[in-house]
Design an enzyme around this catalytic site. Sequence first.
Site, mmCIF file in Angstrom:
data_model
loop_
_atom_site.group_PDB
_atom_site.id
_atom_site.type_symbol
_atom_site.label_atom_id
_atom_site.label_comp_id
_atom_site.label_asym_id
_atom_site.label_seq_id
_atom_site.Cartn_x
_atom_site.Cartn_y
_atom_site.Cartn_z
ATOM 1 N N TYR A 196 0.818 -1.215 0.000
ATOM 2 C CA TYR A 196 0.000 0.000 0.000
ATOM 3 C C TYR A 196 0.852 1.265 0.000
ATOM 4 O O TYR A 196 0.337 2.356 -0.207
ATOM 5 C CB TYR A 196 -0.939 0.006 1.208
ATOM 6 C CG TYR A 196 -1.969 -1.091 1.164
ATOM 7 C CD1 TYR A 196 -3.077 -1.003 0.331
ATOM 8 C CD2 TYR A 196 -1.824 -2.235 1.945
ATOM 9 C CE1 TYR A 196 -4.021 -2.016 0.285
ATOM 10 C CE2 TYR A 196 -2.770 -3.258 1.900
ATOM 11 C CZ TYR A 196 -3.859 -3.138 1.070
ATOM 12 O OH TYR A 196 -4.791 -4.153 1.016
ATOM 13 N N HIS B 12 -6.129 -1.538 9.169
ATOM 14 C CA HIS B 12 -5.772 -1.911 7.801
ATOM 15 C C HIS B 12 -5.489 -0.670 6.959
ATOM 16 O O HIS B 12 -6.236 0.305 6.993
ATOM 17 C CB HIS B 12 -6.888 -2.738 7.166
ATOM 18 C CG HIS B 12 -6.428 -3.541 6.001
ATOM 19 N ND1 HIS B 12 -6.370 -3.032 4.721
ATOM 20 C CD2 HIS B 12 -5.962 -4.809 5.918
ATOM 21 C CE1 HIS B 12 -5.911 -3.956 3.902
ATOM 22 N NE2 HIS B 12 -5.654 -5.047 4.604
ATOM 23 N N PRO B 13 -4.404 -0.703 6.170
ATOM 24 C CA PRO B 13 -3.968 0.504 5.450
ATOM 25 C C PRO B 13 -4.556 0.685 4.065
ATOM 26 O O PRO B 13 -4.086 1.535 3.311
ATOM 27 C CB PRO B 13 -2.451 0.278 5.355
ATOM 28 C CG PRO B 13 -2.315 -1.207 5.225
ATOM 29 C CD PRO B 13 -3.426 -1.807 6.061
ATOM 30 N N CYS B 14 -5.601 -0.062 3.701
ATOM 31 C CA CYS B 14 -6.076 -0.041 2.316
ATOM 32 C C CYS B 14 -6.532 1.340 1.856
ATOM 33 O O CYS B 14 -6.492 1.640 0.659
ATOM 34 C CB CYS B 14 -7.187 -1.069 2.115
ATOM 35 S SG CYS B 14 -8.646 -0.827 3.149
ATOM 36 N N LYS B 15 -6.997 2.193 2.771
ATOM 37 C CA LYS B 15 -7.489 3.518 2.381
ATOM 38 C C LYS B 15 -6.676 4.662 2.984
ATOM 39 O O LYS B 15 -7.081 5.821 2.889
ATOM 40 C CB LYS B 15 -8.965 3.670 2.784
ATOM 41 C CG LYS B 15 -9.894 2.683 2.093
ATOM 42 C CD LYS B 15 -9.874 2.859 0.586
ATOM 43 C CE LYS B 15 -10.708 1.799 -0.110
ATOM 44 N NZ LYS B 15 -10.666 1.939 -1.581
#
Length: 363
Positions: free
Chosen positions: A192, A245-248
């Site tokens: 990411y 979680h780093p998705c955004k």
Amino acid sequence: MNFLHSTLDRLREFTPVSNTSTFRTNGQITPEEFVAAGDYLVFKFPTWSWADASPTSKRANYLPAGKQFLVTRGVPCHRRLDDDFAGDAGHDETVVRDGEDFRGDGPHSPGDDEDGWLRTGGLAASQEARVRDVRTVDESGEMGEREDDEDDIPDMEDDDDDDEAIIRDPKADNASSSRRTYTIYIAYTPYYRTPRLYLSGYLSSSQPLPPHLMMEDIVGDYKDKTVTLEDFPYFSNNIKMASIHPCKHASVMKTLLDRADAALKLRREKQRQGKAVPGSKDTGMEGLVDDFEKTKIGDKKAVLEGLKAGGNGNDEWEVLQHDQDFANEEEEVAIRVDQYLVVFLKFMASVTPGIEHDFTMGV
């Protein structure tokens, strides 16, 4: 589901590392920029420090030895976010994706996917009040005048309890104690290209907090969705920690960067025209604290309101303090890449409002 996410995350760690800076274009940072941001955080806030992998075989080869991750210890947490934490209860839930979602309403609008930050109510398009305003609505549906904050109204029942008269059970379950501390870790994720936050909790007796009890300190909307229990990648004994979680992360950071730059540009333009700039006193990081106190991590619509309002007196975004002057104002930016982690921690705090993140940052 948690197992599936964990497996995918481990596979993603093998993603080739990119050294091309895209900080200004999409909010992502390179390993070199992560190290620079970490150095700035450690320099400005000494409660943070760099740490090495243990054992050294766990080191990531794209980061220097001794600078594998950042850590701060003993961060206090005095309350649980249980059913008494109302938040936005009673409102419809909305999944917030990237900033493009606010430009289209159809099912195939940009950013249309299943992942995203979960936002619960209070921010419908028809709502006129800002996120920090709480108004009453009468029976006719008219919005009333702003009321005093409930914190300012004394509670008669507060004086009824005599702490000295309460008999406390010394053998009470420590797991339900309101006093906890956390060790906070910040690692870099090559897939990411953003930082990732890990939390490890301790009971008041300094005993490790069971992983499932850490979820008591996470806002309910995020439990098992954007916050899951993961193994910390730099330790050999597979310690389970709560991880955001780093998705955004990148899209949220890009939104904040754009907003800060727009506010700075507007302020400089007014200064050149000799106009007074409303709320122009530099409060540095304090402006960020106030801006994020009541704004959730996925609440990018509220963030964008500042841009739509044209930076009026209600826009409380403040520019970060600069350590040096820029020769060319046209190239001046509100947030430098080495200040990335300071802003990152401010909006991470919205997921865990009970954990006193500002304890680690003397602002």
